[in-house]
Scaffold this active site. Structure first.
Site, PDB file in Angstrom:
ATOM      1  N   GLY A 114     -13.197  14.903 -90.853  1.00  0.00           N
ATOM      2  CA  GLY A 114     -12.283  15.543 -91.799  1.00  0.00           C
ATOM      3  C   GLY A 114     -10.873  15.038 -91.607  1.00  0.00           C
ATOM      4  O   GLY A 114     -10.534  14.483 -90.552  1.00  0.00           O
TER       5      GLY A 114
ATOM      6  N   LYS B 197      -9.878  16.223 -82.486  1.00  0.00           N
ATOM      7  CA  LYS B 197      -8.818  16.421 -83.472  1.00  0.00           C
ATOM      8  C   LYS B 197      -7.575  15.687 -82.998  1.00  0.00           C
ATOM      9  O   LYS B 197      -7.035  15.990 -81.934  1.00  0.00           O
ATOM     10  CB  LYS B 197      -8.528  17.908 -83.650  1.00  0.00           C
ATOM     11  CG  LYS B 197      -7.527  18.217 -84.752  1.00  0.00           C
ATOM     12  CD  LYS B 197      -7.428  19.720 -84.981  1.00  0.00           C
ATOM     13  CE  LYS B 197      -6.553  20.048 -86.170  1.00  0.00           C
ATOM     14  NZ  LYS B 197      -6.513  21.514 -86.433  1.00  0.00           N
TER      15      LYS B 197
ATOM     16  N   ASP C 176      -7.574  33.263 -91.075  1.00  0.00           N
ATOM     17  CA  ASP C 176      -8.078  32.298 -92.056  1.00  0.00           C
ATOM     18  C   ASP C 176      -9.604  32.188 -91.963  1.00  0.00           C
ATOM     19  O   ASP C 176     -10.160  31.091 -91.899  1.00  0.00           O
ATOM     20  CB  ASP C 176      -7.427  30.924 -91.846  1.00  0.00           C
ATOM     21  CG  ASP C 176      -7.541  30.031 -93.081  1.00  0.00           C
ATOM     22  OD1 ASP C 176      -7.809  30.561 -94.180  1.00  0.00           O
ATOM     23  OD2 ASP C 176      -7.359  28.803 -92.950  1.00  0.00           O
TER      24      ASP C 176
END
Length: 270
Positions: free
Chosen positions: A28, A50, A147
């Protein structure tokens, strides 16, 4: 006025560096970060890495990145994505996390929409219970995720599910929260109204997520933010499609209550 000095992350000392990992692909991408699938060459374990271009981040996003790092390192629970390690190389902050081998829930929902094949109620309950277990652990530590949505529920082929992405999470102290954040269609009425809110907002988002799994559409979607807000203010959903039990409908109704004090809490699912 001079620009504030960029914050420098201070993760715990780690020995790994980029040469210890083989990049296998991209999982991603965001505005300032990319998530890679990598293999650790010391034991050939596959992980998610990440990479955040830290020094190019605006100050607010620097704080969010450090916040995510701190929170990931503080939680140890099977239904919360685990951080393996972190290191800082050049201008890049690298966070190593366990790799979900079955993607995320948003991908599964999109596939269900394309194929027209609905989720079994057993699977929906599994996601509700595991997400609630992860939230229960976070809330026990005073952490509001802020979230909760399908893209942040990672899945394993074993059937395990875990909450990910603590970019906008917040440790609550004595005072309730008030900052509007998260993803609008999953945000609670009190967040939309810019009122003070607490951990109950995460349970509203769980209700939205679970409803979407059953109906294959979010409960409060619309063509623009004004129409989304209008629907959330009413807190009224259409009934689930045929084939789901009244028990599931009842749980969703109790999660999607406008009054946060009357919503189910994460501990009720234990």
């Amino acid at each position: 006025t001079p620009n504030p000095k960029p914050q420098t992350p201070n993760p715990k000392p780690q020995t790994p560096a980029m040469q210890d990992y083989q990049i296998l692909g991209v999982l991603g991408e965001g505005a300032y970060s990319t998530v890679f699938k990598v293999k650790r060459m010391t034991d050939f374990k596959e992980l998610a890495m990440k990479q955040i271009m830290f020094t190019t981040l605006p100050e607010r996003d620097q704080k969010n990145a450090l916040n995510e790092l701190r929170l990931l390192g503080s939680v140890q629970h099977e239904n919360v994505v685990k951080m393996e390690s972190c290191f800082y190389e050049g201008q890049t902050l690298c966070i190593l996390m366990e790799l979900a081998d079955n993607g995320d829930l948003s991908q599964k929902i999109e596939l269900a929409k394309q194929t027209g094949k609905r989720f079994s109620e057993q699977f929906i309950w599994s996601i509700i219970l595991q997400t609630a277990a992860g939230l229960r652990e976070l809330h026990k530590l005073g952490i509001a995720h802020r979230d909760v949505k399908p893209a942040n529920i990672f899945l394993w082929k074993s059937g395990r599910a875990a909450i990910a992405d603590f970019n906008v999470s917040k440790v609550m102290k004595r005072d309730p929260l008030q900052t509007q954040t998260g993803t609008p269609i999953y945000a609670s009425p009190e967040v939309w109204a810019c009122k003070k809110y607490g951990l109950e907002a995460d349970l509203w988002s769980l209700g939205c997520l679970a409803y979407e799994m059953a109906a294959l559409v979010p409960p409060f979607d619309g063509p623009d933010l004004d129409s989304v807000h209008a629907r959330i203010k009413l807190a009224m959903t259409t009934p689930l499609p045929p084939g789901y039990t009244t028990q599931l409908q009842s749980i969703l109704h109790r999660l999607l209550r406008k009054d946060p004090s009357s919503r189910l809490t994460a501990s009720i699912f234990s």
